[in-house]
Design a protein around this motif. Sequence first.
Motif, PDB file in Angstrom:
ATOM      1  N   VAL A  91       9.897  -1.483 -11.933  1.00  0.00           N
ATOM      2  CA  VAL A  91       8.670  -1.791 -11.193  1.00  0.00           C
ATOM      3  C   VAL A  91       7.473  -1.536 -12.108  1.00  0.00           C
ATOM      4  O   VAL A  91       7.520  -0.677 -12.976  1.00  0.00           O
ATOM      5  CB  VAL A  91       8.512  -0.918  -9.928  1.00  0.00           C
ATOM      6  CG1 VAL A  91       9.473  -1.343  -8.859  1.00  0.00           C
ATOM      7  CG2 VAL A  91       8.661   0.547 -10.253  1.00  0.00           C
TER       8      VAL A  91
ATOM      9  N   PRO B 109       3.325  -1.373 -11.243  1.00  0.00           N
ATOM     10  CA  PRO B 109       2.237  -1.592 -10.302  1.00  0.00           C
ATOM     11  C   PRO B 109       1.028  -2.237 -10.971  1.00  0.00           C
ATOM     12  O   PRO B 109       0.770  -1.990 -12.154  1.00  0.00           O
ATOM     13  CB  PRO B 109       1.887  -0.178  -9.826  1.00  0.00           C
ATOM     14  CG  PRO B 109       2.337   0.711 -10.936  1.00  0.00           C
ATOM     15  CD  PRO B 109       3.518   0.047 -11.565  1.00  0.00           C
TER      16      PRO B 109
ATOM     17  N   SER C 206      -0.391  -5.716 -14.644  1.00  0.00           N
ATOM     18  CA  SER C 206       0.659  -4.776 -14.282  1.00  0.00           C
ATOM     19  C   SER C 206       0.780  -3.716 -15.379  1.00  0.00           C
ATOM     20  O   SER C 206       0.626  -4.001 -16.558  1.00  0.00           O
ATOM     21  CB  SER C 206       1.985  -5.500 -14.078  1.00  0.00           C
ATOM     22  OG  SER C 206       2.362  -6.161 -15.251  1.00  0.00           O
TER      23      SER C 206
ATOM     24  N   THR D 275      -5.344   1.365  -8.475  1.00  0.00           N
ATOM     25  CA  THR D 275      -4.146   0.543  -8.429  1.00  0.00           C
ATOM     26  C   THR D 275      -4.176  -0.315  -7.169  1.00  0.00           C
ATOM     27  O   THR D 275      -4.727   0.093  -6.142  1.00  0.00           O
ATOM     28  CB  THR D 275      -2.856   1.388  -8.472  1.00  0.00           C
ATOM     29  OG1 THR D 275      -1.752   0.528  -8.210  1.00  0.00           O
ATOM     30  CG2 THR D 275      -2.885   2.496  -7.432  1.00  0.00           C
TER      31      THR D 275
ATOM     32  N   VAL E 157      -1.518  -1.310  -5.592  1.00  0.00           N
ATOM     33  CA  VAL E 157      -0.397  -1.072  -4.680  1.00  0.00           C
ATOM     34  C   VAL E 157      -0.844  -0.120  -3.564  1.00  0.00           C
ATOM     35  O   VAL E 157      -1.845   0.569  -3.674  1.00  0.00           O
ATOM     36  CB  VAL E 157       0.848  -0.512  -5.416  1.00  0.00           C
ATOM     37  CG1 VAL E 157       1.411  -1.565  -6.341  1.00  0.00           C
ATOM     38  CG2 VAL E 157       0.513   0.750  -6.192  1.00  0.00           C
TER      39      VAL E 157
ATOM     40  N   ILE F 253       0.712   5.754  -7.343  1.00  0.00           N
ATOM     41  CA  ILE F 253       1.778   5.643  -8.331  1.00  0.00           C
ATOM     42  C   ILE F 253       2.284   7.049  -8.647  1.00  0.00           C
ATOM     43  O   ILE F 253       1.493   7.945  -8.910  1.00  0.00           O
ATOM     44  CB  ILE F 253       1.238   4.979  -9.623  1.00  0.00           C
ATOM     45  CG1 ILE F 253       0.568   3.640  -9.280  1.00  0.00           C
ATOM     46  CG2 ILE F 253       2.345   4.774 -10.639  1.00  0.00           C
ATOM     47  CD1 ILE F 253      -0.240   3.064 -10.425  1.00  0.00           C
TER      48      ILE F 253
ATOM     49  N   THR G  41      -5.751   4.241  -4.743  1.00  0.00           N
ATOM     50  CA  THR G  41      -5.338   2.882  -4.417  1.00  0.00           C
ATOM     51  C   THR G  41      -6.558   2.129  -3.918  1.00  0.00           C
ATOM     52  O   THR G  41      -7.502   2.731  -3.404  1.00  0.00           O
ATOM     53  CB  THR G  41      -4.272   2.871  -3.307  1.00  0.00           C
ATOM     54  OG1 THR G  41      -4.864   3.404  -2.119  1.00  0.00           O
ATOM     55  CG2 THR G  41      -3.058   3.699  -3.692  1.00  0.00           C
TER      56      THR G  41
ATOM     57  N   TYR H 251       0.879  -8.150  -1.913  1.00  0.00           N
ATOM     58  CA  TYR H 251       1.803  -7.208  -2.524  1.00  0.00           C
ATOM     59  C   TYR H 251       1.601  -7.199  -4.040  1.00  0.00           C
ATOM     60  O   TYR H 251       1.717  -8.219  -4.697  1.00  0.00           O
ATOM     61  CB  TYR H 251       3.233  -7.646  -2.196  1.00  0.00           C
ATOM     62  CG  TYR H 251       4.243  -6.568  -2.427  1.00  0.00           C
ATOM     63  CD1 TYR H 251       4.494  -5.645  -1.427  1.00  0.00           C
ATOM     64  CD2 TYR H 251       4.923  -6.485  -3.619  1.00  0.00           C
ATOM     65  CE1 TYR H 251       5.418  -4.638  -1.629  1.00  0.00           C
ATOM     66  CE2 TYR H 251       5.849  -5.487  -3.834  1.00  0.00           C
ATOM     67  CZ  TYR H 251       6.096  -4.557  -2.838  1.00  0.00           C
ATOM     68  OH  TYR H 251       7.002  -3.569  -3.042  1.00  0.00           O
TER      69      TYR H 251
ATOM     70  N   ASP I 196       2.986  -4.918  -6.492  1.00  0.00           N
ATOM     71  CA  ASP I 196       3.932  -4.283  -7.390  1.00  0.00           C
ATOM     72  C   ASP I 196       4.652  -5.410  -8.094  1.00  0.00           C
ATOM     73  O   ASP I 196       5.275  -6.238  -7.448  1.00  0.00           O
ATOM     74  CB  ASP I 196       4.967  -3.486  -6.577  1.00  0.00           C
ATOM     75  CG  ASP I 196       5.006  -2.035  -7.005  1.00  0.00           C
ATOM     76  OD1 ASP I 196       4.614  -1.755  -8.149  1.00  0.00           O
ATOM     77  OD2 ASP I 196       5.414  -1.207  -6.189  1.00  0.00           O
TER      78      ASP I 196
ATOM     79  N   ARG J  62      11.146  -6.276   0.196  1.00  0.00           N
ATOM     80  CA  ARG J  62       9.927  -6.353  -0.612  1.00  0.00           C
ATOM     81  C   ARG J  62       9.694  -7.761  -1.138  1.00  0.00           C
ATOM     82  O   ARG J  62       8.562  -8.231  -1.207  1.00  0.00           O
ATOM     83  CB  ARG J  62      10.021  -5.390  -1.798  1.00  0.00           C
ATOM     84  CG  ARG J  62      10.084  -3.939  -1.382  1.00  0.00           C
ATOM     85  CD  ARG J  62       9.921  -3.044  -2.582  1.00  0.00           C
ATOM     86  NE  ARG J  62      10.259  -1.662  -2.252  1.00  0.00           N
ATOM     87  CZ  ARG J  62      10.141  -0.646  -3.088  1.00  0.00           C
ATOM     88  NH1 ARG J  62       9.686  -0.856  -4.316  1.00  0.00           N
ATOM     89  NH2 ARG J  62      10.464   0.574  -2.728  1.00  0.00           N
TER      90      ARG J  62
END
Lengths: 319, 500
Positions: free
Chosen positions: A125, A127, A205, A225, A227, A231, A239, A250, A252, A306
Amino acid sequence: MKFATVAAVGAAALVASCSALGSEGSSDYPSGSVSIIVPVPAGSSTDLSTRVVAPCLEEELGTSVVVENREGGSGAVGNGVFAQAEADGYTLVSTTAANAALPPILEGNVGYTVDDFRPVGMIGVAPVVLLVPADSPFQSAEDLFAAAESGTVTVGVPGMTSVPGISVNALIDRTDLQIEPVPFDGNGGTMAALVSGEVQAGYMSADGGVALPRIESGEVRVLATAVTEPIETMPDVPTLESLGYSGLPYADSFWFLAAQPETPNEVVTTLEDAMETCMTSESIASELGEGVAPSSFIDGAEVKKRLEQAAGDYAESVG
Amino acid sequence: MDVLSNFAGGLELALSAENLLFVLLGVSVGMMVGVLPGLGPAPTVALLLPITFGLDSTTAIILLAGVYYGAMYGGTITSVLLRIPGEAASVVSTVDGHEMAKNGQAGRALGLAAIGSFIGGLVATACLILFAPALADFALSFGSPEYAVLALLGLILVSYTSAGTMTKSLIAVGIGLILATIGQDPMTGGSRWALGVPALLDGIDEVAVIMGLFGLSEILNNVADNRRRRSSIRNVGRVLPTGRDLRENAGAIGRGSVIGTGLGLVPGGGGVLGSLVSYGVERKVSATPERFGRGAPQAVSGPETANNSASISTFIPLLTLGFPPNGVLAVIFGALLIQGVTPGPTLIADHPEIFWGVVGSMVIGNVMLLIMNIPLVPLFVKIAEIPPEVLAALTVAILIVGAYSINGNAFDVGVMVAAGIAGYLLRRLGIPPAPIVLAFILGPIFETNFRRSLILSDGSFGIFVSSPVTVVLLIAAMTVLASAVLPKVRRARETIEAED
């Protein structure tokens, strides 16, 4: 060099050996070699992390696992080849959510849809984060957004149809912020423009190849971030939602291993068990890098959830 | 000295057993394709690309670079002995070089060319060492507007300096630009000309296009011409030049080194351009210009020096700006990308081993070529006698395997074949393939940076005159454009063309 690394990784994985033996499923799967299609070029972060995991899967499944790059069409070519292959567990795919979901949304008929993936486990992943160069006057996301209320702030993104590109456009649509998104060539190009001061901020990202090393070295600072949950490796970074910007798509960036939906359940179980063993191995987590490897195994059902959420968000934002 | 210790490190890296082997392999293959008409360095480098996938990135570039400058040495041999250019950069040597050969001075012509190439190679390598790191620092200040204007200048130079008439070059550039628009719009991500084919969403692969346009079309062309190659020269003569020869050619070799190194830096430049300009300059400065065309040694030593030094200095824009100035370097650019290395301003800092290892290998490679050239001349004459039908069949097979192996995709084989047939038809119409490929590469660089600049400037064209770099580049572009339409320069250009 790349191959030397892969070989070293392979050797490390073998030595550290992913302890448990293969699952005791009743089927005779696998009885031949398994190929994992990577729909992006060799050397990209999806490719490299797949090559880190493959030797462990080989060990777990007791058969050879071949990683095959079938690039083209932002992932459409490789994902299309995967979707049309026999649903027998011998042709798998390792793809990002964006490569799985976006080409059908943007281009229509590319030979598959997001429903053609039955994930068997998360690989990595990354973010989406808001970055500024070290010497930027913006000390916090609030500073930057305040500046974007009174004047234009240029924000580099790795392409308009990348996850960050879609996310930043959604942010602009939902607010009165005067953010001017500027597309660059991938994370590398965006980072170069950010470091040289061509753009005031970057929205990309936090990948292990480009962004994380420069965040660590202090060349760039993380302001926020995109997301929804903080994180794990950067708990102090707010966030966007906590700053009052909610309803964003979304954000991520994630990539996972998948089989075709019609694949027999026992085959899927075998694969999922193997993935669980591999993804919880410490040597693999350290090879993938802190902040890239999920801290605990994310199973197929969760990935699927997801993926569907991401695809729905993308469709809404782009369409 | 930092530069000295870095260079010593690079030399040491290049002297490792594996790298030494690949320098030798590269320059030998280069020599051979230089000797063989039909196969030039661009398709050969593309053919070798799949081999580099499994190599260390430094070794990969050492191999491909060796092929390029090796071809510059080898090309002379066919030009002089058979009056067929082994590759495009040796076109000028077919005139005076072959005249010398007919007079029993083939060895003298080849010896002077080899020594000139060696000196030119070292001069260009020295520039690479001394100025590339500085150029790289400078390149970091290159933003979108600078790249846009540089790419524009490149496109103008490509149209102006290619072989063939200006109109046909412009048509070629136009074809390249249109082909480059296939795929995703670089700004919005929307698809263009994809026709619902997923493989076209990323555009057509430049390596497949290069293999088709240069490799396959050349073979089709040779087959259509039913070219018979038979050595007419039996007496090669003395290969090592005398002291007097060296004195008489010192000026030509010196000027050739400077011209070649300079022209290698320019987008669209490289060996072909360097050798043409050197020929023109030598004739201009000669006390006996009437001997040109009848076997003047300076007409061989100057251009042959220039093409080798240009082939090396073309690495400066690639390794510092991430700009491939010609088709060969475009393939090398691709090889680096496949290795996960993005050529650009940070390459020397991020991957010093690639830069210094390649530089070290260039010194070693040039020494090897000098040693190989002088005693091996009679042997290479034999290779040029491989029956064309055998050579053509073998090459087509290699091209198809090579195209498939770019992405493991049969679609690219189709692209290669289509590009080959199109390239052949265009050649028949007198439209050269090089500007198509260069425009294909420069077009997206121009488009992306031009549109990005306008986003950054909020639509104001003022951004293109906002820095000294863009102003200088724009003036250069306008000067080239102006000179293309002024009658006096146009005549000079036509004279050079007539002698090709």
